[in-house]
Design a protein around this motif. Structure first.
Motif, PDB file in Angstrom:
ATOM      1  N   UNK A  75       0.824  -1.210   0.000  1.00  0.00           N
ATOM      2  CA  UNK A  75       0.000   0.000   0.000  1.00  0.00           C
ATOM      3  C   UNK A  75       0.858   1.260   0.000  1.00  0.00           C
ATOM      4  N   UNK A  76       2.033   1.207   0.626  1.00  0.00           N
ATOM      5  CA  UNK A  76       2.920   2.384   0.664  1.00  0.00           C
ATOM      6  C   UNK A  76       3.282   2.834  -0.743  1.00  0.00           C
ATOM      7  N   UNK A  77       3.553   1.876  -1.632  1.00  0.00           N
ATOM      8  CA  UNK A  77       3.941   2.216  -3.001  1.00  0.00           C
ATOM      9  C   UNK A  77       2.725   2.427  -3.909  1.00  0.00           C
ATOM     10  N   UNK A  96       8.158   5.201  -4.402  1.00  0.00           N
ATOM     11  CA  UNK A  96       9.383   4.834  -5.107  1.00  0.00           C
ATOM     12  C   UNK A  96      10.124   6.066  -5.610  1.00  0.00           C
ATOM     13  N   UNK A  97       9.367   7.029  -6.143  1.00  0.00           N
ATOM     14  CA  UNK A  97       9.973   8.282  -6.598  1.00  0.00           C
ATOM     15  C   UNK A  97      10.558   9.047  -5.427  1.00  0.00           C
ATOM     16  N   UNK A 132      11.322  11.444   4.300  1.00  0.00           N
ATOM     17  CA  UNK A 132      10.772  11.903   5.583  1.00  0.00           C
ATOM     18  C   UNK A 132       9.486  12.702   5.425  1.00  0.00           C
ATOM     19  N   UNK A 133       9.435  13.567   4.412  1.00  0.00           N
ATOM     20  CA  UNK A 133       8.232  14.358   4.179  1.00  0.00           C
ATOM     21  C   UNK A 133       7.107  13.469   3.676  1.00  0.00           C
ATOM     22  N   UNK A 134       7.428  12.541   2.785  1.00  0.00           N
ATOM     23  CA  UNK A 134       6.407  11.635   2.252  1.00  0.00           C
ATOM     24  C   UNK A 134       5.785  10.800   3.370  1.00  0.00           C
ATOM     25  N   UNK A 135       6.593  10.331   4.305  1.00  0.00           N
ATOM     26  CA  UNK A 135       6.066   9.539   5.423  1.00  0.00           C
ATOM     27  C   UNK A 135       5.190  10.399   6.318  1.00  0.00           C
ATOM     28  N   UNK A 136       5.628  11.635   6.571  1.00  0.00           N
ATOM     29  CA  UNK A 136       4.858  12.520   7.454  1.00  0.00           C
ATOM     30  C   UNK A 136       3.501  12.866   6.859  1.00  0.00           C
ATOM     31  N   UNK A 196       5.484   0.763   7.981  1.00  0.00           N
ATOM     32  CA  UNK A 196       6.071   0.023   6.858  1.00  0.00           C
ATOM     33  C   UNK A 196       7.027   0.917   6.074  1.00  0.00           C
ATOM     34  N   UNK A 197       6.595   2.156   5.816  1.00  0.00           N
ATOM     35  CA  UNK A 197       7.470   3.090   5.101  1.00  0.00           C
ATOM     36  C   UNK A 197       8.730   3.397   5.904  1.00  0.00           C
ATOM     37  N   UNK A 198       8.581   3.540   7.213  1.00  0.00           N
ATOM     38  CA  UNK A 198       9.741   3.818   8.069  1.00  0.00           C
ATOM     39  C   UNK A 198      10.738   2.669   8.041  1.00  0.00           C
ATOM     40  N   UNK A 199      10.246   1.444   8.058  1.00  0.00           N
ATOM     41  CA  UNK A 199      11.131   0.284   8.001  1.00  0.00           C
ATOM     42  C   UNK A 199      11.854   0.234   6.659  1.00  0.00           C
ATOM     43  N   UNK A 200      11.141   0.521   5.575  1.00  0.00           N
ATOM     44  CA  UNK A 200      11.735   0.472   4.237  1.00  0.00           C
ATOM     45  C   UNK A 200      12.906   1.429   4.116  1.00  0.00           C
TER      46      UNK A 200
END
Length: 279
Positions: free
Chosen positions: A60-62, A68-69, A227-231, A248-252
């Protein structure tokens, strides 16, 4: 109490302290992995092992944003920041460490003092500079602005390391007709591997994790760093916060940094302790 018993107690206390420190540092990352494998109400249940892992969080993150970008953006910014920092720091370190001029020690402390300013203190001035250069919403704006906190550290470490290199190497190169650029690139750089790896890796981590400048100097989603994308990951509704996707994004984005540190750990230690022992 016998000496042997004292040594046993001391060794046990030492290993117990190491275990506590290890648990304290590793547990947050372990909990992030655990949370990334949960969804829905399971996120609020205390489980120390994933009973029903939900791998769809990583998909779902991607799928839901151009993550990815965003990773490629962070990679470009971090690598370019490291390249610029090391190139400029090598030249500055050679001038400060090997060239005799008045005020070089003061200059070194001024360079180090720049890094002590909080980012928020220079944000408005940096924003005006980025806008004047026409780099707003451009990845080059981040590479340029990150130098303000990566360059002082790299200059300080490389200067300390370069001061310890034998002066005879430089004198022999000068006798052979070598220019200062040749001395830096052909004579000193091969000997400065540990220091370059250490400063480069720490600058890479700082640029990879930076949030404030990345949030301020980029606008569109395809220019954001991780970092901005995760926030800015949001749920299906206003009041929903998708912790599973965020974790999940943080682990990646954390795993590559851990791998880099493990691969270069010997050189990191050598670089950090350079100049600490003289003799």
């Amino acid at each position: 109490m016998s000496l042997r018993l004292k040594r046993l107690i001391g060794k046990s206390a030492f290993y117990l302290l190491l275990a506590v420190i290890g648990l304290y540092t590793v547990f947050p990352f372990y909990w992030a992995i655990l949370s990334s494998l949960k969804s829905g109400s399971a996120l609020f249940q205390v489980d120390f092992w994933p009973t029903h892992p939900q791998w769809h969080n990583y998909v779902a993150v991607f799928r839901e944003q151009p993550f990815g970008r965003n990773i490629l953006n962070s990679l470009f910014v971090a690598v370019s920041t490291v390249a610029l920092s090391l190139a400029l720091a090598l030249a500055a370190a050679y001038a400060i460490a090997r060239v005799q001029f008045r005020g070089r020690t003061l200059l070194l402390f001024v360079i180090l003092g720049v890094s002590m300013f909080p980012q928020i203190a220079v944000l408005s001035g940096m924003f005006e500079l980025i806008s004047a250069l026409g780099l707003y919403n451009n990845l080059l704006a981040l590479s340029f602005s990150y130098l303000i906190f990566t360059l002082p550290f790299t200059v300080w470490v490389l200067t300390t390391f370069m001061r310890e290199l034998p002066k005879e190497l430089e004198e022999a190169a000068i006798v052979d007709g070598a220019t200062p650029l040749t001395i830096v690139t052909r004579v000193f750089m091969p000997l400065m591997g540990p220091a370059l790896v250490t400063t480069g890796l720490l600058a890479f981590i700082a640029a990879w994790n930076e949030f404030l400048f990345a949030l301020t100097f980029t606008l569109s989603s395809d220019m954001r760093t991780v970092p901005v994308a995760i926030a800015l990951i949001s749920g299906a509704s206003t009041h929903e916060l998708p912790w599973g996707n965020i974790m999940a994004a943080s682990v990646i984005v954390t795993v590559p940094l851990i791998v880099l540190v493990l691969v270069f750990q010997r050189r990191i230690v050598s670089g950090l302790t350079a100049g600490a022992i003289k003799g």
